[in-house]
Design an enzyme around this catalytic site. Structure first.
Site, PDB file in Angstrom:
ATOM      1  N   VAL A   1       0.940  -1.073  -0.657  1.00  0.00           N
ATOM      2  CA  VAL A   1       0.143   0.302   0.441  1.00  0.00           C
ATOM      3  C   VAL A   1       0.800   1.398   0.239  1.00  0.00           C
ATOM      4  O   VAL A   1       2.430   1.317   0.764  1.00  0.00           O
ATOM      5  CB  VAL A   1      -1.087  -0.585   0.911  1.00  0.00           C
ATOM      6  CG1 VAL A   1      -0.298  -0.057   2.017  1.00  0.00           C
ATOM      7  CG2 VAL A   1      -1.703   1.138   1.466  1.00  0.00           C
ATOM      8  N   PHE A   2       0.947   1.889  -0.887  1.00  0.00           N
ATOM      9  CA  PHE A   2       1.384   3.137  -0.707  1.00  0.00           C
ATOM     10  C   PHE A   2       0.954   4.542  -0.561  1.00  0.00           C
ATOM     11  O   PHE A   2      -0.407   4.780  -0.252  1.00  0.00           O
ATOM     12  CB  PHE A   2       1.565   4.011  -2.428  1.00  0.00           C
ATOM     13  CG  PHE A   2       2.419   4.949  -2.836  1.00  0.00           C
ATOM     14  CD1 PHE A   2       3.694   5.192  -2.905  1.00  0.00           C
ATOM     15  CD2 PHE A   2       1.412   6.555  -2.981  1.00  0.00           C
ATOM     16  CE1 PHE A   2       4.582   6.189  -3.290  1.00  0.00           C
ATOM     17  CE2 PHE A   2       1.962   7.483  -3.140  1.00  0.00           C
ATOM     18  CZ  PHE A   2       3.994   7.178  -2.949  1.00  0.00           C
ATOM     19  N   GLY A   3       1.777   5.047   0.808  1.00  0.00           N
ATOM     20  CA  GLY A   3       0.955   6.501   2.021  1.00  0.00           C
ATOM     21  C   GLY A   3       1.107   7.652   0.589  1.00  0.00           C
ATOM     22  O   GLY A   3       2.707   7.628   0.926  1.00  0.00           O
ATOM     23  N   TYR A   4       0.821   8.806   0.523  1.00  0.00           N
ATOM     24  CA  TYR A   4       0.793   9.660   0.128  1.00  0.00           C
ATOM     25  C   TYR A   4       0.694  11.074   1.351  1.00  0.00           C
ATOM     26  O   TYR A   4       1.101  11.654   0.735  1.00  0.00           O
ATOM     27  CB  TYR A   4       0.799  10.166  -1.600  1.00  0.00           C
ATOM     28  CG  TYR A   4      -0.748   9.853  -1.173  1.00  0.00           C
ATOM     29  CD1 TYR A   4      -1.744   8.736  -1.836  1.00  0.00           C
ATOM     30  CD2 TYR A   4      -1.689  11.098  -1.542  1.00  0.00           C
ATOM     31  CE1 TYR A   4      -3.415   8.712  -1.812  1.00  0.00           C
ATOM     32  CE2 TYR A   4      -2.924  10.876  -1.199  1.00  0.00           C
ATOM     33  CZ  TYR A   4      -3.463   9.980  -1.489  1.00  0.00           C
ATOM     34  OH  TYR A   4      -5.384  10.030  -1.076  1.00  0.00           O
ATOM     35  N   GLY A   5      -0.149  10.978   1.899  1.00  0.00           N
ATOM     36  CA  GLY A   5      -1.196  11.010   2.800  1.00  0.00           C
ATOM     37  C   GLY A   5      -0.018  11.179   4.545  1.00  0.00           C
ATOM     38  O   GLY A   5       1.147  11.068   5.406  1.00  0.00           O
ATOM     39  N   SER A   6      -1.715  10.721   5.469  1.00  0.00           N
ATOM     40  CA  SER A   6      -1.316  10.500   5.980  1.00  0.00           C
ATOM     41  C   SER A   6      -0.455   9.533   7.058  1.00  0.00           C
ATOM     42  O   SER A   6      -0.396   8.709   7.489  1.00  0.00           O
ATOM     43  CB  SER A   6      -2.024  10.562   7.223  1.00  0.00           C
ATOM     44  OG  SER A   6      -3.639   9.704   6.926  1.00  0.00           O
TER      45      SER A   6
ATOM     46  N   GLU B   1     -10.253   5.263   6.525  1.00  0.00           N
ATOM     47  CA  GLU B   1     -10.311   6.390   5.222  1.00  0.00           C
ATOM     48  C   GLU B   1     -11.551   6.884   4.320  1.00  0.00           C
ATOM     49  O   GLU B   1     -11.783   6.347   3.069  1.00  0.00           O
ATOM     50  CB  GLU B   1      -9.100   5.812   3.946  1.00  0.00           C
ATOM     51  CG  GLU B   1      -7.794   6.133   4.863  1.00  0.00           C
ATOM     52  CD  GLU B   1      -7.776   7.413   5.267  1.00  0.00           C
ATOM     53  OE1 GLU B   1      -8.306   7.944   5.290  1.00  0.00           O
ATOM     54  OE2 GLU B   1      -6.496   7.114   6.481  1.00  0.00           O
TER      55      GLU B   1
END
Ligand code: BEZ
Length: 183
Positions: free
Chosen positions: A5-10, A81
């Protein structure tokens, strides 16, 4: 079976789930925007905050953190989310690897009911500096993301100028509060 899973925010800085690997990573063709409304974390139903989503941007690279996780983690993240975000499957390039891996990210598209859409940087900054929700202030969310990207040595042409404006607004508000208290 595990997935990425790619996180770009929190997800870059608020890691409240177990993972097997954590790797700085890049995706191609997306960029961050503070265009998604938040009535459950950084705002309220009456006064939603603004949180980050991705928009498609051919030729643009977006830096973040990829986590290799067990399937149960998606149940947790789907709930965390739940306000308009859907999973999207895409190739993710892990730092130091030539071939991408496939994985997921969470994106809030413009057809979701909480989507707020574009505004000028000054309007976004004023909105974010004023909003607050059950997870804390909207300003703290933005500033934590800007700091996490800085630690990743990644400059974001939307997030960092916005964070500068919000920082200035919050500092001037604090100064005004101190002046008022001294009156
Ligand atoms: C993330 O950090 O990748 C993320 C941002 C918004 C919603 C869900 C996840």
């Amino acid at each position: 079976m595990t997935s990425w899973v790619f996180g770009y925010g929190s997800l870059i800085y608020k890691v409240d789930f177990p993972f097997l690997e954590r790797r700085p990573a890049t995706i191609e063709g997306w960029e961050r925007r503070f265009w998604q409304g938040s009535h459950d974390h950084r705002g309220t139903p009456e006064a939603p905050g603004r949180v980050v989503t991705l928009i498609e941007a051919p030729g643009v690279a977006c830096r973040g953190i990829a986590y290799r996780v067990e399937p149960a983690v998606f149940e947790h993240l789907d709930h965390r989310e739940k306000n308009g975000y859907v999973r999207h499957h895409l190739p993710i390039t892990l730092d130091g690897e030539a071939a991408p891996v496939w994985g997921f990210l969470y994106v809030a598209r413009e057809d979701n009911p909480a989507f707020l859409g574009p505004a000028s940087l000054d309007e976004l900054a004023a909105h974010i500096a004023a909003a607050e929700g059950p997870s804390g202030s909207n300003g703290d969310y933005l500033l934590a993301l800007a700091q996490a990207l800085h630690e990743l040595e990644s400059y974001d042409a939307h997030v960092h100028p916005l964070a500068e404006r919000v920082d200035a607004l919050l500092a001037s508000r604090q100064g005004a509060g101190r002046r008022k208290a001294a009156d």
